[in-house]
Design a protein around this motif. Structure first.
Motif, PDB file in Angstrom:
ATOM      1  N   ASN A 147     -20.710 -38.511 -25.651  1.00 48.86           N
ATOM      2  CA  ASN A 147     -20.444 -39.495 -26.702  1.00 48.86           C
ATOM      3  C   ASN A 147     -20.914 -40.890 -26.294  1.00 48.86           C
ATOM      4  O   ASN A 147     -21.424 -41.655 -27.114  1.00 48.86           O
ATOM      5  CB  ASN A 147     -18.966 -39.510 -27.072  1.00 48.86           C
ATOM      6  N   ALA A 148     -20.768 -41.235 -25.010  1.00 47.56           N
ATOM      7  CA  ALA A 148     -21.254 -42.537 -24.538  1.00 47.56           C
ATOM      8  C   ALA A 148     -22.769 -42.608 -24.589  1.00 47.56           C
ATOM      9  O   ALA A 148     -23.342 -43.657 -24.922  1.00 47.56           O
ATOM     10  CB  ALA A 148     -20.763 -42.794 -23.117  1.00 47.56           C
ATOM     11  N   GLY A 190     -25.386 -32.636 -27.251  1.00 47.90           N
ATOM     12  CA  GLY A 190     -26.582 -33.444 -27.401  1.00 47.90           C
ATOM     13  C   GLY A 190     -26.991 -34.244 -26.182  1.00 47.90           C
ATOM     14  O   GLY A 190     -28.115 -34.755 -26.127  1.00 47.90           O
ATOM     15  N   HIS A 191     -26.117 -34.367 -25.206  1.00 47.14           N
ATOM     16  CA  HIS A 191     -26.411 -35.064 -23.955  1.00 47.14           C
ATOM     17  C   HIS A 191     -25.603 -34.400 -22.848  1.00 47.14           C
ATOM     18  O   HIS A 191     -24.505 -33.883 -23.102  1.00 47.14           O
ATOM     19  CB  HIS A 191     -26.026 -36.549 -24.018  1.00 47.14           C
ATOM     20  N   GLN A 218     -12.938 -41.671 -20.127  1.00 46.90           N
ATOM     21  CA  GLN A 218     -13.358 -42.138 -21.449  1.00 46.90           C
ATOM     22  C   GLN A 218     -13.191 -43.634 -21.680  1.00 46.90           C
ATOM     23  O   GLN A 218     -13.520 -44.125 -22.765  1.00 46.90           O
ATOM     24  CB  GLN A 218     -12.584 -41.374 -22.532  1.00 46.90           C
ATOM     25  N   GLY A 219     -12.686 -44.397 -20.714  1.00 48.31           N
ATOM     26  CA  GLY A 219     -12.467 -45.812 -20.964  1.00 48.31           C
ATOM     27  C   GLY A 219     -13.723 -46.536 -21.395  1.00 48.31           C
ATOM     28  O   GLY A 219     -13.788 -47.143 -22.474  1.00 48.31           O
ATOM     29  N   ALA A 220     -14.764 -46.490 -20.578  1.00 46.16           N
ATOM     30  CA  ALA A 220     -16.030 -47.147 -20.916  1.00 46.16           C
ATOM     31  C   ALA A 220     -16.720 -46.444 -22.079  1.00 46.16           C
ATOM     32  O   ALA A 220     -17.378 -47.098 -22.906  1.00 46.16           O
ATOM     33  CB  ALA A 220     -16.944 -47.183 -19.703  1.00 46.16           C
ATOM     34  N   CYS A 221     -16.585 -45.138 -22.159  1.00 50.03           N
ATOM     35  CA  CYS A 221     -17.222 -44.384 -23.247  1.00 50.03           C
ATOM     36  C   CYS A 221     -16.689 -44.848 -24.596  1.00 50.03           C
ATOM     37  O   CYS A 221     -17.451 -45.052 -25.557  1.00 50.03           O
ATOM     38  CB  CYS A 221     -16.986 -42.893 -23.071  1.00 50.03           C
ATOM     39  N   GLN A 222     -15.366 -45.024 -24.690  1.00 55.72           N
ATOM     40  CA  GLN A 222     -14.783 -45.477 -25.947  1.00 55.72           C
ATOM     41  C   GLN A 222     -15.173 -46.921 -26.246  1.00 55.72           C
ATOM     42  O   GLN A 222     -15.352 -47.300 -27.411  1.00 55.72           O
ATOM     43  CB  GLN A 222     -13.267 -45.317 -25.908  1.00 55.72           C
ATOM     44  N   ALA A 223     -15.310 -47.758 -25.221  1.00 51.83           N
ATOM     45  CA  ALA A 223     -15.752 -49.135 -25.446  1.00 51.83           C
ATOM     46  C   ALA A 223     -17.169 -49.158 -26.019  1.00 51.83           C
ATOM     47  O   ALA A 223     -17.473 -49.972 -26.912  1.00 51.83           O
ATOM     48  CB  ALA A 223     -15.690 -49.922 -24.143  1.00 51.83           C
ATOM     49  N   LEU A 224     -18.044 -48.291 -25.524  1.00 50.59           N
ATOM     50  CA  LEU A 224     -19.403 -48.217 -26.060  1.00 50.59           C
ATOM     51  C   LEU A 224     -19.384 -47.743 -27.519  1.00 50.59           C
ATOM     52  O   LEU A 224     -20.117 -48.278 -28.362  1.00 50.59           O
ATOM     53  CB  LEU A 224     -20.249 -47.277 -25.199  1.00 50.59           C
TER      54      LEU A 224
END
Length: 393
Positions: free
Chosen positions: A50-51, A97-98, A294-300
């Motif tokens: 997702n990121a 997808g990634h 997921q901290g940075a992933c959700q921020a992105l």
């Protein structure tokens, strides 16, 4: 039409991503960072599919992937080193997808800062107040005052913008355990797979970085602020030095001064992330424990979604309300899930540990991947989803 302006408080991953998204849409942006420079002293970071989709929307996915390592496989082991669950990164990439990409946080931050004009970045600009003077938001900082069309609070767990937006909101909550993070020196024969090893009230995980280095992370259930032994490195050796291979080898390759320790906190859920022309993003909005990575992933995700909502209308408050409706339910659900996983991982009562490990061992990989779909199946607004990526079988 006059150029719209945004002031972003906080120069971390989420704030920089928001600045990139808005700058590329023609906004005038300034990023106010209280530290004397835009840098990151952390260790590794996992960027889940997702990121990478969010970075695709920013035009940076390929550049960031080139800085990281793609792990072939990973999973969870028990205290004796036996596999409880496995994940094939090839299958992860096919479904979502990634693949999972791991890199050093400093490398990611550098890629984000280099995507912005230098005059957007204002280090040493600590914010002392955010208010509304009746004509719009005012940000008071060390360099003076800013009166933008939009203020984004991306200033982390103890956010000044959050306090200004919701002065009645409860502060950070201790998760019940502390964490160590560290990066090894290059290894001649680094493990080909990553793993998280679950013990009783303790966990230690590792995953590969470029150049033969390994990113390691560990947790232990302790009171907040609990003192370590002679050093944090000595405490790691005491707790984990006898754990199954390759953990002793990895610990031996960690420079003693490279061990970072932080007590872990999250934030209680807010009823809204926005007010008027002010929005919260990343940890300032929904700080969560790191159990899902997921901290940075959700921020992105936040950054890309916010820019999309602002594309849809010139009415900034209306755009922020749309952003809140899209992001608050999702991020708060991810935060709850991360907290639950942390509670399971930190179990220490032997019967509960046995039940946990048995349940993990009996869960097929396909079911594990399917359970990850609500988190990893996110797509940037407007990005097509192919049937193959969205399969549930």
């Amino acid at each position: 039409m006059p150029q719209r302006a945004a002031t972003i408080v906080g120069g971390g991953i989420g704030g920089l991503a928001a600045a990139i998204a808005l700058h590329r849409r023609g906004w005038h942006v300034e990023v106010l960072e209280r530290a004397p420079e835009f840098t990151e002293i952390g260790a590794g970071i996992s960027l889940w599919p997702n990121a990478l989709h969010a970075l695709d929307a920013l035009g940076l996915a390929d550049a960031v992937r080139a800085l990281g390592a793609v792990e072939a496989a990973g999973g969870v082991r028990d205290r004796r080193g036996r596999w409880l669950s496995r994940t094939d990164n090839t299958e992860l990439g096919r479904r979502f997808g990634h693949p999972l990409v791991v890199l050093h946080r400093a490398d990611l931050l550098r890629a984000l800062t280099e995507a912005l004009p230098a005059d957007c970045l204002r280090a040493g600009s600590e914010v002392s107040a955010v208010r509304d003077d009746g004509h719009g938001p005012v940000v008071v900082h060390r360099g003076g005052e800013s009166r933008p069309d939009l203020v984004i609070g991306a200033d982390g767990l103890r956010s000044a913008v959050r306090r200004a937006l919701r002065p009645d909101a409860a502060g950070p909550r201790y998760a019940g355990y502390t964490a160590w993070r560290m990066v090894t020196d290059p290894l001649a024969y680094p493990p080909s797979e990553g793993a998280a090893t679950w013990g009783r009230g303790e966990r230690l995980g590792y995953t590969g970085l470029p150049g033969g280095r390994m990113y390691c992370f560990a947790t232990a259930s302790l009171p907040p602020g609990a003192a370590a032994g002679p050093s944090e490195y000595a405490e790691l050796l005491r707790r984990f030095g006898s754990w199954p291979d390759p953990i002793p080898t990895l610990l031996a390759a960690i420079p003693e001064e490279a061990v970072l320790r932080h007590d872990l906190y999250d934030l209680p859920p807010l009823p809204t992330f926005v007010r008027g022309r002010v929005a919260l993003l990343g940890d300032a909005a929904h700080a969560m424990t790191p159990n899902l990575g997921q901290g940075a992933c959700q921020a992105l995700e936040d950054a890309v979604t916010l820019a999309h909502c602002l594309d849809a209308t010139l009415d900034v408050p209306a755009a922020l309300r749309s952003y809140d409706l899209l992001r608050r339910p999702r991020t708060q659900a991810v935060a709850r899930r991360s907290a639950r996983l942390g509670a399971v991982g930190q179990l220490s009562w032997p019967p509960a540990v046995l039940l946990r490990d048995t349940a993990a061992r009996l869960t097929p990989m396909r079911a594990t991947l399917r359970s990850m779909t609500p988190v990893l199946g996110w797509r940037a607004p407007g990005e097509p989803v192919t049937p193959t990526e969205n399969e549930s079988h």
